[in-house]
Design a protein around this motif. Sequence first.
Motif, PDB file in Angstrom:
ATOM      1  N   HIS A   1       0.834  -1.209   0.000  1.00 21.06           N
ATOM      2  CA  HIS A   1       0.000   0.000   0.000  1.00 21.06           C
ATOM      3  C   HIS A   1       0.869   1.259   0.000  1.00 21.06           C
ATOM      4  CE1 HIS A   1      -3.650   2.377   0.999  1.00 21.06           C
ATOM      5  NE2 HIS A   1      -2.782   3.143   1.628  1.00 21.06           N
ATOM      6  N   ARG A   2       1.859   1.281   0.868  1.00 20.05           N
ATOM      7  CA  ARG A   2       2.707   2.468   0.994  1.00 20.05           C
ATOM      8  C   ARG A   2       3.576   2.686  -0.237  1.00 20.05           C
ATOM      9  NH1 ARG A   2       4.212   1.369   7.404  1.00 20.05           N
ATOM     10  NH2 ARG A   2       2.292   2.320   8.252  1.00 20.05           N
ATOM     11  N   ALA A   3       3.849   1.597  -0.961  1.00 16.50           N
ATOM     12  CA  ALA A   3       4.633   1.717  -2.184  1.00 16.50           C
ATOM     13  C   ALA A   3       3.757   2.083  -3.385  1.00 16.50           C
ATOM     14  CB  ALA A   3       5.362   0.412  -2.452  1.00 16.50           C
ATOM     15  N   GLY A   4       2.433   2.166  -3.160  1.00 17.13           N
ATOM     16  CA  GLY A   4       1.529   2.515  -4.246  1.00 17.13           C
ATOM     17  C   GLY A   4       1.175   1.357  -5.162  1.00 17.13           C
ATOM     18  N   ARG A   5       1.497   0.129  -4.746  1.00 19.27           N
ATOM     19  CA  ARG A   5       1.210  -1.033  -5.583  1.00 19.27           C
ATOM     20  C   ARG A   5      -0.191  -1.587  -5.354  1.00 19.27           C
ATOM     21  NH1 ARG A   5       5.872  -2.976  -3.151  1.00 19.27           N
ATOM     22  NH2 ARG A   5       4.732  -4.844  -2.488  1.00 19.27           N
ATOM     23  N   ALA A   6      -0.789  -1.266  -4.204  1.00 15.91           N
ATOM     24  CA  ALA A   6      -2.101  -1.822  -3.868  1.00 15.91           C
ATOM     25  C   ALA A   6      -2.797  -0.889  -2.888  1.00 15.91           C
ATOM     26  CB  ALA A   6      -1.951  -3.215  -3.263  1.00 15.91           C
ATOM     27  N   ARG A   7      -4.102  -1.098  -2.755  1.00 13.92           N
ATOM     28  CA  ARG A   7      -4.887  -0.417  -1.721  1.00 13.92           C
ATOM     29  C   ARG A   7      -5.388  -1.497  -0.773  1.00 13.92           C
ATOM     30  NH1 ARG A   7      -9.356   2.402  -5.210  1.00 13.92           N
ATOM     31  NH2 ARG A   7      -9.178   0.371  -6.243  1.00 13.92           N
ATOM     32  N   VAL A   8      -5.060  -1.350   0.515  1.00 10.37           N
ATOM     33  CA  VAL A   8      -5.377  -2.414   1.463  1.00 10.37           C
ATOM     34  C   VAL A   8      -5.971  -1.837   2.737  1.00 10.37           C
ATOM     35  CG1 VAL A   8      -3.412  -3.738   0.565  1.00 10.37           C
ATOM     36  CG2 VAL A   8      -3.159  -2.468   2.700  1.00 10.37           C
ATOM     37  N   THR A   9      -6.700  -2.684   3.441  1.00 14.70           N
ATOM     38  CA  THR A   9      -7.208  -2.362   4.771  1.00 14.70           C
ATOM     39  C   THR A   9      -7.417  -3.677   5.503  1.00 14.70           C
ATOM     40  OG1 THR A   9      -8.891  -1.129   6.025  1.00 14.70           O
ATOM     41  CG2 THR A   9      -9.652  -2.370   4.096  1.00 14.70           C
ATOM     42  N   GLU A  10      -7.547  -3.608   6.810  1.00 18.93           N
ATOM     43  CA  GLU A  10      -7.734  -4.817   7.617  1.00 18.93           C
ATOM     44  C   GLU A  10      -8.687  -4.502   8.760  1.00 18.93           C
ATOM     45  OE1 GLU A  10      -4.524  -7.762   8.327  1.00 18.93           O
ATOM     46  OE2 GLU A  10      -4.588  -7.018  10.400  1.00 18.93           O
ATOM     47  N   VAL A  11      -9.586  -5.431   9.066  1.00 20.02           N
ATOM     48  CA  VAL A  11     -10.461  -5.279  10.231  1.00 20.02           C
ATOM     49  C   VAL A  11     -10.185  -6.428  11.183  1.00 20.02           C
ATOM     50  CG1 VAL A  11     -12.216  -4.056   8.914  1.00 20.02           C
ATOM     51  CG2 VAL A  11     -12.425  -6.514   9.206  1.00 20.02           C
ATOM     52  N   ARG A  12     -10.080  -6.099  12.462  1.00 21.83           N
ATOM     53  CA  ARG A  12      -9.734  -7.079  13.490  1.00 21.83           C
ATOM     54  C   ARG A  12     -10.844  -7.162  14.519  1.00 21.83           C
ATOM     55  NH1 ARG A  12      -3.834  -4.215  14.089  1.00 21.83           N
ATOM     56  NH2 ARG A  12      -2.982  -4.940  12.072  1.00 21.83           N
ATOM     57  N   GLY A  13     -11.272  -8.379  14.806  1.00 21.89           N
ATOM     58  CA  GLY A  13     -12.300  -8.585  15.815  1.00 21.89           C
ATOM     59  C   GLY A  13     -11.800  -9.472  16.929  1.00 21.89           C
ATOM     60  N   SER A  14     -12.547  -9.467  18.028  1.00 15.62           N
ATOM     61  CA  SER A  14     -12.257 -10.376  19.127  1.00 15.62           C
ATOM     62  C   SER A  14     -12.996 -11.687  18.869  1.00 15.62           C
ATOM     63  CB  SER A  14     -12.673  -9.731  20.453  1.00 15.62           C
ATOM     64  OG  SER A  14     -12.229 -10.509  21.551  1.00 15.62           O
TER      65      SER A  14
ATOM     66  N   PRO B   1     -13.415 -10.172  32.419  1.00 16.76           N
ATOM     67  CA  PRO B   1     -14.090  -9.428  31.345  1.00 16.76           C
ATOM     68  C   PRO B   1     -13.470  -9.757  29.986  1.00 16.76           C
ATOM     69  CG  PRO B   1     -13.546  -7.982  33.180  1.00 16.76           C
ATOM     70  CD  PRO B   1     -12.828  -9.286  33.436  1.00 16.76           C
ATOM     71  N   HIS B   2     -14.306  -9.884  28.979  1.00 14.63           N
ATOM     72  CA  HIS B   2     -13.850 -10.284  27.648  1.00 14.63           C
ATOM     73  C   HIS B   2     -14.684  -9.558  26.597  1.00 14.63           C
ATOM     74  CE1 HIS B   2     -11.518 -13.520  25.479  1.00 14.63           C
ATOM     75  NE2 HIS B   2     -12.319 -13.118  24.500  1.00 14.63           N
ATOM     76  N   THR B   3     -14.026  -9.073  25.560  1.00 14.66           N
ATOM     77  CA  THR B   3     -14.748  -8.458  24.450  1.00 14.66           C
ATOM     78  C   THR B   3     -15.198  -9.544  23.490  1.00 14.66           C
ATOM     79  OG1 THR B   3     -13.494  -6.396  24.599  1.00 14.66           O
ATOM     80  CG2 THR B   3     -14.609  -6.852  22.507  1.00 14.66           C
ATOM     81  N   TRP B   4     -16.464  -9.457  23.058  1.00 17.05           N
ATOM     82  CA  TRP B   4     -17.024 -10.390  22.083  1.00 17.05           C
ATOM     83  C   TRP B   4     -17.447  -9.601  20.857  1.00 17.05           C
ATOM     84  CZ3 TRP B   4     -15.848 -14.846  24.181  1.00 17.05           C
ATOM     85  CH2 TRP B   4     -15.849 -14.964  25.573  1.00 17.05           C
ATOM     86  N   THR B   5     -17.190 -10.140  19.671  1.00 17.71           N
ATOM     87  CA  THR B   5     -17.487  -9.449  18.414  1.00 17.71           C
ATOM     88  C   THR B   5     -18.546 -10.237  17.644  1.00 17.71           C
ATOM     89  OG1 THR B   5     -15.244  -8.541  18.286  1.00 17.71           O
ATOM     90  CG2 THR B   5     -16.505  -8.618  16.241  1.00 17.71           C
ATOM     91  N   TYR B   6     -19.599  -9.543  17.236  1.00 13.44           N
ATOM     92  CA  TYR B   6     -20.721 -10.189  16.549  1.00 13.44           C
ATOM     93  C   TYR B   6     -20.441 -10.265  15.055  1.00 13.44           C
ATOM     94  CZ  TYR B   6     -25.673 -11.160  15.561  1.00 13.44           C
ATOM     95  OH  TYR B   6     -26.858 -11.725  15.158  1.00 13.44           O
ATOM     96  N   ILE B   7     -20.636 -11.442  14.470  1.00 11.50           N
ATOM     97  CA  ILE B   7     -20.255 -11.681  13.076  1.00 11.50           C
ATOM     98  C   ILE B   7     -20.876 -10.674  12.099  1.00 11.50           C
ATOM     99  CG2 ILE B   7     -20.537 -13.327  11.170  1.00 11.50           C
ATOM    100  CD1 ILE B   7     -19.872 -15.544  13.190  1.00 11.50           C
ATOM    101  N   PRO B   8     -22.164 -10.347  12.180  1.00 12.19           N
ATOM    102  CA  PRO B   8     -22.695  -9.334  11.252  1.00 12.19           C
ATOM    103  C   PRO B   8     -22.008  -7.976  11.381  1.00 12.19           C
ATOM    104  CG  PRO B   8     -24.490 -10.618  12.157  1.00 12.19           C
ATOM    105  CD  PRO B   8     -23.259 -11.012  12.929  1.00 12.19           C
TER     106      PRO B   8
END
Length: 304
Positions: free
Chosen positions: A141-154, A187-194
């Motif tokens: 991405h930083r080299a301008g070869r691609a556009r990328v993103t990432e999402v992270r869940g618990s 305590p724990h974070t839970w992430t809903y699939i939708p």
Amino acid sequence: MSLHVIVGSGPVGTATARLLAERGERVRVVTRRGAGPEHPAVERVAADAADADRLTALTEGADALYNCANPAYHRWPIDWPPLAGALLTAAERTGAVLATVSNLYGYGPVDGPMTEQTLLAATGAKGRVRNKMWAEALAAHRAGRARVTEVRGSDYLGAGAMSLPMMVLPRVLAGQRVFLPVDWDAPHTWTYIPDVARTLVVAATDARAWGRAWHVPSAPAAPMRELATRAAALAGAPAPKLTRMPYPVLWLGGLVNPFVRELRETAYQFDRPFLMDSAAAATLGVEPTPLDRSLKETVAALRR
């Protein structure tokens, strides 16, 4: 209509495909066996996504390429590198935004809530694999070869998830005792699939999201005991019977079961508070599903 290519038809891939199809987009789901949700707007293709040339051909003309794949847990160091490489190559060749679904393994054991700025300091093999994937995508991405993103869940809540709640809740609803190496009151974070699917689509289609990672908006943390108790009440089941397994029992189980053996690496996630801060995602206008609603829908899916 825009074309969106999704690699993987697990719970997140399926939820993402349905979300896009219901919005009137064209969706192409790529899996080894041609699996995926049945919908007039969803095309299901059988292909090896680790074949960069084949994946490139399938991605031509697409606005976004979604990495929703999930190799066998014990084979991550073997299967992820060629698959991630092919996905990145296809994104570079076609110009499609590469939007990857990830998790919190890359941070390793931490004290306090994890944010997108928390150091990626994984000590285990699976976390290091994930970090290498992201580092390579970000470099492109930083080299301008691609556009990328990432999402992270618990850990996921929702039908079809491979997570602690999905190991615990079916037994709770059946009135059975649950015996696991878990601090039931941490305590724990839970992430809903939708919510993962909604965040992923926004991140793939909003230029503000590109070039960085985002945490999936998730409801306030709750201990597993509270989750189990609320689920039992919703289902009219007896109060949950939860027993903490000593860690040596988990270690011994790993001698004969590859999946259990892999759980040793991430056991720290369940013996202390495990908290994810997702406030940054408000920038993208994504709000978490309230825990009561996601738990109610999860219980209904389990009962079906």
